[in-house]
Motif scaffolding. Sequence first.
Motif, mmCIF file in Angstrom:
data_model
loop_
_atom_site.group_PDB
_atom_site.id
_atom_site.type_symbol
_atom_site.label_atom_id
_atom_site.label_comp_id
_atom_site.label_asym_id
_atom_site.label_seq_id
_atom_site.Cartn_x
_atom_site.Cartn_y
_atom_site.Cartn_z
ATOM 1 N N GLY A 173 -8.942 -6.172 7.406
ATOM 2 C CA GLY A 173 -8.723 -4.733 7.500
ATOM 3 C C GLY A 173 -9.683 -3.892 6.706
ATOM 4 N N VAL A 174 -10.597 -4.518 5.959
ATOM 5 C CA VAL A 174 -11.411 -3.740 5.029
ATOM 6 C C VAL A 174 -12.886 -3.689 5.392
ATOM 7 N N ILE A 175 -13.309 -4.413 6.446
ATOM 8 C CA ILE A 175 -14.673 -4.297 6.927
ATOM 9 C C ILE A 175 -14.661 -4.238 8.448
ATOM 10 N N SER A 176 -15.761 -3.791 9.006
ATOM 11 C CA SER A 176 -15.909 -3.730 10.455
ATOM 12 C C SER A 176 -15.895 -5.132 11.052
ATOM 13 N N PRO A 177 -15.207 -5.346 12.171
ATOM 14 C CA PRO A 177 -15.236 -6.680 12.788
ATOM 15 C C PRO A 177 -16.631 -7.085 13.246
ATOM 16 N N THR A 178 -17.438 -6.130 13.689
ATOM 17 C CA THR A 178 -18.800 -6.462 14.097
ATOM 18 C C THR A 178 -19.625 -6.890 12.891
ATOM 19 N N LEU A 179 -19.442 -6.203 11.760
ATOM 20 C CA LEU A 179 -20.134 -6.612 10.536
ATOM 21 C C LEU A 179 -19.679 -8.004 10.111
ATOM 22 N N ALA A 180 -18.389 -8.276 10.204
ATOM 23 C CA ALA A 180 -17.897 -9.610 9.853
ATOM 24 C C ALA A 180 -18.513 -10.670 10.754
ATOM 25 N N ALA A 181 -18.605 -10.384 12.049
ATOM 26 C CA ALA A 181 -19.224 -11.324 12.988
ATOM 27 C C ALA A 181 -20.687 -11.557 12.629
ATOM 28 N N PHE A 226 -7.839 -1.524 -1.581
ATOM 29 C CA PHE A 226 -8.950 -1.560 -0.638
ATOM 30 C C PHE A 226 -8.930 -0.374 0.331
ATOM 31 N N GLY A 227 -7.988 0.536 0.137
ATOM 32 C CA GLY A 227 -7.900 1.687 1.022
ATOM 33 C C GLY A 227 -7.161 1.415 2.312
ATOM 34 N N ASP A 228 -6.355 0.363 2.339
ATOM 35 C CA ASP A 228 -5.608 -0.012 3.548
ATOM 36 C C ASP A 228 -4.142 0.387 3.366
ATOM 37 N N PHE A 229 -3.672 1.304 4.193
ATOM 38 C CA PHE A 229 -2.306 1.806 4.073
ATOM 39 C C PHE A 229 -1.449 1.468 5.297
ATOM 40 N N HIS A 230 -1.907 0.502 6.102
ATOM 41 C CA HIS A 230 -1.083 0.028 7.216
ATOM 42 C C HIS A 230 0.146 -0.708 6.672
ATOM 43 N N ASP A 231 1.235 -0.686 7.442
ATOM 44 C CA ASP A 231 2.388 -1.482 7.038
ATOM 45 C C ASP A 231 2.179 -2.937 7.456
ATOM 46 N N HIS A 232 3.116 -3.782 7.072
ATOM 47 C CA HIS A 232 2.972 -5.227 7.250
ATOM 48 C C HIS A 232 2.677 -5.616 8.704
ATOM 49 N N ASP A 233 3.523 -5.193 9.625
ATOM 50 C CA ASP A 233 3.353 -5.608 11.014
ATOM 51 C C ASP A 233 2.095 -5.013 11.636
ATOM 52 N N ALA A 234 1.760 -3.788 11.239
ATOM 53 C CA ALA A 234 0.547 -3.160 11.765
ATOM 54 C C ALA A 234 -0.696 -3.906 11.300
ATOM 55 N N ASN A 241 -11.371 -18.127 6.508
ATOM 56 C CA ASN A 241 -9.940 -18.040 6.240
ATOM 57 C C ASN A 241 -9.519 -16.576 6.329
ATOM 58 N N ILE A 242 -8.731 -16.238 7.335
ATOM 59 C CA ILE A 242 -8.319 -14.857 7.573
ATOM 60 C C ILE A 242 -7.083 -14.544 6.736
ATOM 61 N N VAL A 243 -7.201 -13.558 5.840
ATOM 62 C CA VAL A 243 -6.103 -13.163 4.955
ATOM 63 C C VAL A 243 -5.684 -11.749 5.332
ATOM 64 N N THR A 244 -4.645 -11.631 6.140
ATOM 65 C CA THR A 244 -4.205 -10.317 6.598
ATOM 66 C C THR A 244 -3.683 -9.481 5.440
ATOM 67 N N GLY A 245 -2.988 -10.110 4.503
ATOM 68 C CA GLY A 245 -2.511 -9.415 3.312
ATOM 69 C C GLY A 245 -1.040 -9.081 3.387
ATOM 70 N N GLY A 246 -0.288 -9.521 2.357
ATOM 71 C CA GLY A 246 1.143 -9.251 2.325
ATOM 72 C C GLY A 246 1.578 -8.397 1.158
ATOM 73 N N ASP A 247 0.622 -7.999 0.314
ATOM 74 C CA ASP A 247 0.942 -7.208 -0.869
ATOM 75 C C ASP A 247 0.407 -5.800 -0.662
ATOM 76 N N ALA A 248 1.296 -4.831 -0.473
ATOM 77 C CA ALA A 248 0.885 -3.461 -0.180
ATOM 78 C C ALA A 248 0.044 -2.869 -1.306
ATOM 79 N N VAL A 249 0.393 -3.187 -2.551
ATOM 80 C CA VAL A 249 -0.358 -2.652 -3.686
ATOM 81 C C VAL A 249 -1.806 -3.140 -3.639
ATOM 82 N N GLU A 250 -1.989 -4.428 -3.385
ATOM 83 C CA GLU A 250 -3.337 -4.980 -3.282
ATOM 84 C C GLU A 250 -4.092 -4.369 -2.106
ATOM 85 N N GLN A 251 -3.431 -4.212 -0.966
ATOM 86 C CA GLN A 251 -4.107 -3.625 0.196
ATOM 87 C C GLN A 251 -4.543 -2.191 -0.091
#
Length: 381
Positions: A89-97, A127-135, A114-124
């Motif tokens: 969630g923190v970089i562009s998918p094209t950049l990651a590719a 990184f500027g990520d404010f999506h909820d868990h399922d999103a 290793n894809i780490v979607t993230g389960g800790d809202a504080v940690e996310q």
Amino acid sequence: MSITLHWFLPTSGDGRNVVERFHANRAENSARRAPDIDYLAQVARAAEQLGFTGVLTPTGTFCEDAWLVTAALIRETKTLKYLVAFRPGVISPTLAAQMAATYQRISGGRLLLNIVTGGDAVEQERFGDFHDHDARYARTDEFLSIVRGAWSGQPYSFEGEHLKVIGATTLAQPEPTPAIYFGGSSDAALPVAARHADVYLTWGEPPSQVADKIAKVRALAEAEGRTPRFGVRLHTISRDTSEAAWAEAQRLLDALDPAQVAEAQAQLGRSQSVGQQRMLELHKGALDKGVRGLEVHPNLWAGIGLVRGGAGTALVGSHTEVADLIEEYHSIGITEFVLSGYPHLEEAYWFGEGVRPELARRGLLAGQETAPPSTLRIAAS
């Protein structure tokens, strides 16, 4: 199917006690070895010498950046693969590719993802990520579709609820395509794993619980026309005798301060990660149970998770007992083991010289009946 063994790079520091890795930056950390490039190179070279296929490198604000550290270690090793964890969630998918494709070329094909979607809202949120868990998992689904599309060799366009690209591509297709390792225990995570994971990776719950999770992912993957492999993330304390191994587990437990445990458990208890909650349920924060009271399955110890986020269980016992438990996990479908121990340099040798030859004797390591020759020389000295 034979077993693949991986080790771990302690990029948040290392030491003779459990190094806290719940998602916070702490001034007083139990790490006594800084994660400088020379020490990490020692660990990487030891893992390669001892016959591990790859090393997992974590991601988060509690550790060094996985991409940069492992890129710096490529020339320190010859065959070792790097299982690079990153947050989609923190970089562009094209950049990651693009980063992955470049990494494959400069490393000679030694990248695993290793894809780490993230389960800790504080940690996310750091990184500027404010999506909820399922999103976050829905976005990961779109992210991985774009990454694979960009690797296809043709411009790839995609428009979803969270992400949109037009003509995503890379200079050249990665060769080989990096295997994608993916974990997650929630209802939102499992369908994403079924669609994208080459290896579904779970933390070290007791084998019966792991078997239930594997069955769910396998059924979902079959509906997608896919057949993923399965892996487990564990610590290890293996010694020449069972008594010596449990004495080491007792030493690690004795070093934990009750206030330290309470603080860690309070923070980990706020995690949105279903997998983290399942880890906590194994020990319930009970420091007073004693070392064997935290044994949640024969030779599976939950004491690490009293202060460490994520993987919180360890294989504890004689080399034969640890091999027995690995074989039990293998019998339910686990073929990849991502292991670690404190300190990571010394524990790599305990496992590599003790357990690995036992696994080879049982025919669980393809084409290898004994430990690597270099390891045998060390063991005999």
